[in-house]
Design an enzyme around this catalytic site. Structure first.
Site, short mmCIF file in Angstrom:
data_model
loop_
_atom_site.label_atom_id
_atom_site.label_comp_id
_atom_site.label_asym_id
_atom_site.label_seq_id
_atom_site.Cartn_x
_atom_site.Cartn_y
_atom_site.Cartn_z
N TYR A 291 0.85 -1.19 0.00
CA TYR A 291 0.00 0.00 0.00
C TYR A 291 0.89 1.24 0.00
CZ TYR A 291 -3.95 -2.92 1.66
OH TYR A 291 -4.92 -3.87 1.80
N GLU B 85 -21.27 4.01 19.83
CA GLU B 85 -22.02 4.29 18.60
C GLU B 85 -22.42 5.75 18.46
OE1 GLU B 85 -24.20 0.00 17.83
OE2 GLU B 85 -25.04 1.35 19.37
#
Length: 432
Positions: free
Chosen positions: A336, A412
């Site tokens: 990468y 969350e």
């Protein structure tokens, strides 16, 4: 005519702050309204994770939702990727937004009502599957942004390309996948993308915060393998051998001197690690061959190039000094590039980050030596990659669960900011 155009440009520039402020206010309200749905999406994907290049049901769910929004949808991109285009009907730039969708071969240990119970076969082994890096939240945040931007289509100029990318964690052995394949298959074309934005949730970063950095924010990754070949002998008579194990020991220590003695580390970190040693099968036999496998991480293109050269030089010269030989494979199976945030784009969009998260919650960060294949998109078009907080405020950083671990967990409530950032970055770029 020139004066008229100049006056028009000035007038539009003066209107932008008001338009942007009004849009952000609406986005914030809409993000609050759909937050329960974003959490529901996240929990669905968390409970039903799929490994890289196997995200078949995940892709079906995403594609159905995007079609229900009335978007033009393509599936099967880089095997399981999903791409949708929102056309405002007005001229303007093409803004791409990306989320990765794959899970990891990790068995979840967190006691959640929506914890993953999924098991599958991975490289011949029975493994648990878990969204242990937050890709489930990335999907949900981008789906939320897609809903908002679709509903505010009349406020946009240009097009939005929603990219749901498979195999960020790496394709299975013998396969290809991820962002590199998406780029080769033309995901940044037709329509041609002008800019791309991506987010990564962080379990060690406070909810409500966004972290940014110009230039390299995540490292390039280059796995390598060195096979050392010598001459086998009885362990009692090592002078009859060309010992690849001793050669490997010398080589491992020599590789560490690349970073400690050859790389200027004042501005950019670098890592050369050996992660596997394989050789020999008895205590009294000096083998003929030893294999080393490791990884290189770097944040500077010139340093990356130097390390590649140095690994070859160190390995071959140390092997020769021990009467053995070394075969270097670099890169091994994938690599990468550096996740590189375009400096001018970063400065252009920094006010958007601050107006969305707040000045005090927009934090300049240091680079990390983890890697991201979002970098393949950034090689082709200017892009920004940002970190969004997913750690509860009452959890100390020292107790935050790590990514890629069975204990990984996020708060969350951090997803709402991600939805807002993706929406506001799109609007502001289009109107600037």
């Amino acid at each position: 005519m020139k004066k008229l155009l100049l006056a028009t440009s000035i007038a539009l520039a003066c209107q932008f702050p008001v338009l942007a402020s009004d849009f952000k206010s609406q986005v914030s309200e809409m993000a609050s309204d759909i937050e329960p749905q974003v959490i529901k999406w996240r929990r669905h994907f968390h409970e039903n994770p799929e490994l890289s290049n196997r995200e078949f049901e995940t892709a079906k769910t995403i594609a159905k939702y995007l079609k229900d929004l009335g978007l033009e949808v393509q599936t099967g991109i880089a095997k399981t990727g999903v791409v949708a285009v929102l056309d405002s009907g007005k001229p303007g730039p093409v803004v791409a937004l990306r989320a990765d969708i794959d899970g990891l071969p990790v068995t979840e240990s967190v006691d959640l009502p929506f914890a993953s119970k999924v098991r599958t076969t991975h490289e011949g082994m029975d493994v648990g599957v878990m969204h242990a890096c937050g890709h489930d939240t990335h999907i949900a945040m981008l789906m939320g942004a897609a809903k908002i931007l679709t509903e505010k289509k009349d406020k946009l100029k240009g097009k939005v390309k929603f990219i749901f990318q498979p195999a960020e964690e790496g394709a299975p052995r013998g396969e290809v996948g991820g962002a590199e394949v998406m780029v080769k298959e033309g995901v940044l074309k037709n329509p041609d993308v002008d800019v791309i934005f991506g987010l990564h949730i962080s379990s060690a970063q406070d909810v409500g915060t966004v972290r940014y950095k110009e230039e390299g924010i995540m490292a390039a990754v280059d796995p390598y393998r060195i096979v050392i070949k010598g001459k086998q002998s009885h362990g009692a008579y090592p002078w009859l051998s060309a010992d690849p194990i001793v050669s490997a020991a010398q080589m491992i220590m020599g590789l560490q001197t690349i970073v400690s003695r050859e790389v200027e580390l004042i501005d950019s970190a670098a890592v050369v690690s050996v992660g596997m040693i394989k050789g020999g099968n008895r205590s009294n036999i000096i083998p003929s061959e030893v294999e080393l496998v490791g990884t290189i991480r770097s944040l500077n293109p010139e340093i990356r190039k130097h390390i590649h050269e140095a690994v070859h030089r160190k390995a071959t010269n140390i092997a020769e000094s021990m009467n053995t030989t070394a075969e270097v494979t670099l890169p091994l199976d994938y690599q990468y590039p550096i996740t590189y945030n375009d400096p001018s784009l970063m400065q252009q969009m920094l006010p958007t980050l601050k107006s969305t998260a707040g000045d005090e919650n927009t934090v300049l960060t240091k680079a990390v030596t983890g890697a991201e294949d979002f970098s393949f998109f950034q090689e082709k078009v200017p892009g920004l990659y940002l970190f969004v907080g997913g750690k509860s405020l009452d959890v100390p950083v020292s107790e935050a669960p790590g990514h890629h671990t069975p204990e990984f967990e996020i708060d969350e409530s951090g997803m709402k900011l991600g939805v807002e950032l993706l929406s506001n970055l799109t609007f502001d770029y289009m109107h600037q």
